[in-house]
Write a protein that holds these residues in place. Sequence first.
Motif, PDB file in Angstrom:
ATOM      1  N   UNK A   5      -0.321   8.272  26.445  1.00 20.54           N
ATOM      2  CA  UNK A   5      -1.316   7.165  26.662  1.00 20.54           C
ATOM      3  C   UNK A   5      -0.558   5.941  27.170  1.00 20.54           C
ATOM      4  N   UNK A   6      -0.846   5.372  28.025  1.00 25.33           N
ATOM      5  CA  UNK A   6      -0.386   4.072  28.594  1.00 25.33           C
ATOM      6  C   UNK A   6      -1.174   3.363  29.249  1.00 25.33           C
ATOM      7  N   UNK A  13      -6.311   0.728  22.782  1.00 29.03           N
ATOM      8  CA  UNK A  13      -6.168   1.786  21.200  1.00 29.03           C
ATOM      9  C   UNK A  13      -5.294   0.706  20.465  1.00 29.03           C
ATOM     10  N   UNK A  14      -4.360  -0.033  20.868  1.00 24.78           N
ATOM     11  CA  UNK A  14      -3.192  -0.806  20.179  1.00 24.78           C
ATOM     12  C   UNK A  14      -3.801  -1.841  19.572  1.00 24.78           C
ATOM     13  N   UNK A  15      -4.627  -2.816  20.514  1.00 27.86           N
ATOM     14  CA  UNK A  15      -5.262  -4.105  19.741  1.00 27.86           C
ATOM     15  C   UNK A  15      -5.865  -3.883  18.723  1.00 27.86           C
ATOM     16  N   UNK A  20      -6.393  -4.737  12.589  1.00 31.28           N
ATOM     17  CA  UNK A  20      -6.487  -4.309  11.415  1.00 31.28           C
ATOM     18  C   UNK A  20      -5.217  -4.602  10.443  1.00 31.28           C
ATOM     19  N   UNK A  21      -4.107  -4.725  10.997  1.00 35.98           N
ATOM     20  CA  UNK A  21      -2.864  -5.090  10.144  1.00 35.98           C
ATOM     21  C   UNK A  21      -2.780  -6.579   9.785  1.00 35.98           C
ATOM     22  N   UNK A  22      -3.605  -7.584  10.516  1.00 37.82           N
ATOM     23  CA  UNK A  22      -3.589  -8.934  10.061  1.00 37.82           C
ATOM     24  C   UNK A  22      -4.578  -8.959   8.883  1.00 37.82           C
ATOM     25  N   UNK A  23      -3.919  -9.304   8.074  1.00 39.51           N
ATOM     26  CA  UNK A  23      -4.479  -9.735   6.851  1.00 39.51           C
ATOM     27  C   UNK A  23      -4.238 -11.335   6.152  1.00 39.51           C
ATOM     28  N   UNK A  24      -5.280 -11.950   6.361  1.00 38.61           N
ATOM     29  CA  UNK A  24      -5.814 -13.452   5.860  1.00 38.61           C
ATOM     30  C   UNK A  24      -4.975 -14.265   6.982  1.00 38.61           C
ATOM     31  N   UNK A 116      -9.430  -7.077  23.848  1.00 33.93           N
ATOM     32  CA  UNK A 116      -8.546  -7.672  24.665  1.00 33.93           C
ATOM     33  C   UNK A 116      -9.249  -7.668  26.214  1.00 33.93           C
ATOM     34  N   UNK A 117      -9.101  -8.668  26.812  1.00 38.06           N
ATOM     35  CA  UNK A 117      -9.144  -8.697  28.431  1.00 38.06           C
ATOM     36  C   UNK A 117      -8.123  -8.068  29.097  1.00 38.06           C
ATOM     37  N   UNK A 118      -8.405  -7.327  30.050  1.00 36.62           N
ATOM     38  CA  UNK A 118      -7.398  -6.433  30.903  1.00 36.62           C
ATOM     39  C   UNK A 118      -7.596  -6.701  32.307  1.00 36.62           C
ATOM     40  N   UNK A 119      -6.519  -6.982  33.022  1.00 36.23           N
ATOM     41  CA  UNK A 119      -6.391  -7.095  34.373  1.00 36.23           C
ATOM     42  C   UNK A 119      -5.108  -6.269  34.859  1.00 36.23           C
TER      43      UNK A 119
END
Length: 185
Positions: A5-6, A13-15, A20-24, A116-119
């Motif tokens: 996947x790229x 997928x990554x964002x 979810x990893x951001x806590x507080x 995310x916005x993607x260009x």
Amino acid sequence: LARGVAGEPLAREVFPELDLAMDGCGSTATLLWVRDRDLGAAWVGDSRAILVSRRRWQVLTPDHRIERPEERRRVLAAGAVLDPPYVVDPRTEQGLMVTRALGDWQLRRVGISPEPEVVTARLGADDLGFVVATDGLWDVVTNEEAAQACRGQAPQAAADRLLEAVIQRQGHDNVTVVVGRFSLS
């Protein structure tokens, strides 16, 4: 990447996983990739990437702030109150300068989005490289100055020069700078 996947599918997928990893807390994020002669970018927040050519520069990732009409409309439609430059939740009076961020879950109800916005930009023969940095750089260094640094020296030396400019100008925010050069053939 190991699954093949790229590009944009990887970013989409990554964002959410990073979110979810951001806590507080919250963060901006910018992801660049090159495939063939295409430079792709995905971002949330006000970390900015510019594409640098021999004679010009182009902002790849416009800041997600209320100055952008489509971002302002989106957060207002979700119930935000604007106290420029902040997007404010009227119930909690918490605010944020960016309209998209990873984390900052408490502001989702007023439209702060992790999407995310993607260009994609087609790279040409005159394209030399890029500068990606957090707003701590862009608050005190212009796009043109960053492009000149990218044009004038090796990537690490250019990044060091830009960080030195922030220090000399007494920038007050944290700073991360990445400068890259293309080897297009």
